[in-house]
Design an enzyme around this catalytic site. Structure first.
Site, PDB file in Angstrom:
ATOM      1  N   ASP A 116      37.326  33.201  32.150  1.00  6.16           N
ATOM      2  CA  ASP A 116      38.507  32.330  32.118  1.00  6.16           C
ATOM      3  C   ASP A 116      39.644  32.885  31.258  1.00  6.16           C
ATOM      4  OD1 ASP A 116      36.813  30.683  33.541  1.00  6.16           O
ATOM      5  OD2 ASP A 116      36.325  29.404  31.831  1.00  6.16           O
ATOM      6  N   GLY A 163      32.619  27.550  23.791  1.00  2.00           N
ATOM      7  CA  GLY A 163      31.479  26.716  23.388  1.00  2.00           C
ATOM      8  C   GLY A 163      30.564  27.443  22.415  1.00  2.00           C
ATOM      9  N   LEU A 182      30.771  34.159  42.817  1.00  2.00           N
ATOM     10  CA  LEU A 182      30.936  35.592  43.116  1.00  2.00           C
ATOM     11  C   LEU A 182      31.758  36.241  42.003  1.00  2.00           C
ATOM     12  CD1 LEU A 182      31.739  35.519  46.939  1.00  2.00           C
ATOM     13  CD2 LEU A 182      29.679  36.415  45.839  1.00  2.00           C
ATOM     14  N   ARG A 196      31.546  35.755  38.978  1.00  2.00           N
ATOM     15  CA  ARG A 196      30.765  35.963  37.748  1.00  2.00           C
ATOM     16  C   ARG A 196      29.650  36.985  37.924  1.00  2.00           C
ATOM     17  NH1 ARG A 196      30.098  30.223  35.527  1.00  2.00           N
ATOM     18  NH2 ARG A 196      27.927  30.848  35.275  1.00  2.00           N
ATOM     19  N   GLY A 203      22.114  21.901  27.106  1.00  2.00           N
ATOM     20  CA  GLY A 203      20.952  21.811  26.218  1.00  2.00           C
ATOM     21  C   GLY A 203      21.341  21.561  24.772  1.00  2.00           C
ATOM     22  N   ARG A 246      47.361  31.812  60.193  1.00  2.00           N
ATOM     23  CA  ARG A 246      46.894  30.624  59.483  1.00  2.00           C
ATOM     24  C   ARG A 246      47.398  30.580  58.048  1.00  2.00           C
ATOM     25  NH1 ARG A 246      40.586  31.243  61.324  1.00  2.00           N
ATOM     26  NH2 ARG A 246      40.643  29.769  63.039  1.00  2.00           N
ATOM     27  N   GLY A 294      31.742  32.282  24.902  1.00  2.00           N
ATOM     28  CA  GLY A 294      33.097  31.763  25.063  1.00  2.00           C
ATOM     29  C   GLY A 294      33.376  30.682  24.024  1.00  2.00           C
ATOM     30  N   MET A 326      38.034  30.270  39.984  1.00  2.00           N
ATOM     31  CA  MET A 326      37.619  29.593  38.752  1.00  2.00           C
ATOM     32  C   MET A 326      38.679  29.741  37.663  1.00  2.00           C
ATOM     33  SD  MET A 326      33.559  30.330  38.375  1.00  2.00           S
ATOM     34  CE  MET A 326      32.354  29.339  39.259  1.00  2.00           C
TER      35      MET A 326
HETATM   36  O1  F6P Z   1      33.672  29.180  32.060  1.00  2.00           O
HETATM   37  C1  F6P Z   1      33.306  30.006  33.120  1.00  2.00           C
HETATM   38  C2  F6P Z   1      33.179  29.217  34.395  1.00  2.00           C
HETATM   39  O2  F6P Z   1      32.828  30.105  35.430  1.00  2.00           O
HETATM   40  C3  F6P Z   1      34.411  28.398  34.766  1.00  2.00           C
HETATM   41  O3  F6P Z   1      35.434  29.177  35.321  1.00  2.00           O
HETATM   42  C4  F6P Z   1      33.802  27.393  35.707  1.00  2.00           C
HETATM   43  O4  F6P Z   1      34.540  26.188  35.722  1.00  2.00           O
HETATM   44  C5  F6P Z   1      32.441  27.146  35.113  1.00  2.00           C
HETATM   45  O5  F6P Z   1      32.147  28.265  34.283  1.00  2.00           O
HETATM   46  C6  F6P Z   1      31.339  26.979  36.121  1.00  2.00           C
HETATM   47  O6  F6P Z   1      30.170  26.684  35.438  1.00  2.00           O
HETATM   48  P1  F6P Z   1      28.735  26.599  36.138  1.00  2.00           P
HETATM   49  O7  F6P Z   1      28.162  27.986  36.133  1.00  2.00           O
HETATM   50  O8  F6P Z   1      27.983  25.674  35.247  1.00  2.00           O
HETATM   51  O9  F6P Z   1      28.931  26.092  37.529  1.00  2.00           O
END
Ligand code: F6P
Length: 359
Positions: free
Chosen positions: A139, A116, A284, A286, A75, A174, A114, A181
């Site tokens: 991250d 951004g 998961l 997050r 946005g 296996r 973060g 992430m």
């Molecule tokens: O920056 C946090 C993060 O979870 C990254 O590890 C991952 O690449 C990205 O955000 C995923 O973003 P979205 O929630 O837009 O899929």
């Protein structure tokens, strides 16, 4: 100063609500009111969207995942484009924020985000808007702090996943691949990999070869270990190759990484003949409650952010600096990602334990 605003931006993570609570509580101790700005910085623009964070509103937030304020990583207020490139926000948006704060009577903003969101916070600060930052991201790729909040919780989730994959890998003999992430940094993969007993850990900072990965699988076979656990960071790449992305590039947005786990799994199966499976942990990592460490970190971060506001020390980001919590100019935290040093303690520990880093 008798009223401050708090805003959350970028991807969510465990601990956002814990920081919101800490900010509102610490502000209340000083007799200040706190307004939660809804939906990221856009909530400051017309039609304004906000919620008073009184004692009733912050009840139950200590261990609640996500953010009650909502968040946005796209946005008008997105500063990151493509692979880490930055854009300058237009003047009208910065003016809109200033006017929005004035209308709400806000003496300062606490921005939780973060790279951004803090890049935007820095631009706001340069435009004279009183703001302090709190470093958030699973991250862990921000400078100026040993650790961002949310990271410990994400690592705990990935380690738990490895514990679970371990038993099924062993039962079925296996190769199990876990994609985690982390964007362009391998912190989650490396910490979880070492903590969860991975045999191979692939991170963006150390490009891999399939020869090296498969040699580890075969070495384990020869030792009578008929299963192998591989952790692959979403930003890991084969030597000479580019990142694997899961979606086309959108305007004013970071590239969406993902899919490397499936590629690595197929190649290992083809080259070794071992049955292999891929598991993508995804969001998961997050969700859910913050760990004990993150709760403490978030509480310290929130309280210190309010101290900075009280001191008029704007343009700073709170940080975990080892002995405790301190602060650095936001500009020192952004612009360049904090990635894993390939010869740092944890990478060396992994190698010392016989874990392959794929190189
Ligand atoms: O920056 C946090 C993060 O979870 C990254 O590890 C991952 O690449 C990205 O955000 C995923 O973003 P979205 O929630 O837009 O899929």
């Amino acid at each position: 100063m008798n009223k401050i605003g708090v805003v959350t931006g970028g991807g969510d993570c465990p601990g956002l609500n814990t920081v919101i609570r800490a900010v509102a509580k610490a502000a209340a101790q000083r007799g200040w009111e706190t307004l939660g700005i809804l939906g990221g910085y856009e909530g400051l623009l017309e039609p304004q969207q906000y919620v008073p964070l009184d004692y009733k509103a912050i009840g139950g937030l200590l261990n609640r995942g996500g953010t009650i304020l909502g968040t946005a990583n796209r946005g008008k207020f997105s500063a990151k484009t493509g692979h880490g490139e930055t854009r300058q926000l237009p003047r009208e948006l910065l003016d809109g924020v200033r006017e929005g704060m004035k209308k709400l009577g806000l003496g300062a903003l606490v921005s939780i985000g973060g790279d951004g969101s803090l890049t935007i916070a820095h631009q706001m600060c340069e435009a004279g808007i009183p703001i302090v930052g709190v470093p958030k991201t699973i991250d862990n790729d921000l400078h100026g702090t040993l650790m961002t909040f949310g990271f410990d919780s994400a690592v705990a989730c990935a380690t738990d996943a490895l514990d679970r994959l371990h038993t099924t890998a062993e039962s079925h003999r296996r190769v199990m691949v876990l994609e985690v992430m982390g964007r362009y940094a391998g912190w989650i993969a490396l910490y979880a990999g070492v903590s969860g007993g991975a045999d191979v850990i692939l991170i963006p900072e150390i490009p891999f070869t399939y020869e090296s990965i498969c040699a580890k699988v075969k070495e384990r076979e020869a030792l009578g270990k008929h299963f192998t656990l591989v952790v692959v960071a979403e930003g890991a790449k084969e030597k000479g190759a580019d990142f694997v992305t899961s979606a086309g590039q959108e305007a004013n947005r970071e590239a969406r990484l993902g899919g490397i786990g499936a590629v690595v799994t197929a190649e290992i199966e083809k080259r070794t003949g071992k049955e292999s499976r891929n598991c993508v942990l995804g969001h998961l990592q997050r969700g859910g409650s913050p760990t004990t460490f993150d709760r403490a970190l978030c509480s310290m971060f929130g309280a210190h952010a309010v101290e900075l506001v009280a001191a008029g020390d704007f343009g700073k980001m709170v940080g975990f600096v080892g002995a405790g919590v301190g602060s650095v100019p936001i500009i020192e935290a952004i612009g360049k990602l904090k990635t894993v040093p390939p010869d740092g303690t944890l990478a060396r520990t992994a190698r010392a334990l016989g874990i392959s880093l794929g190189d």
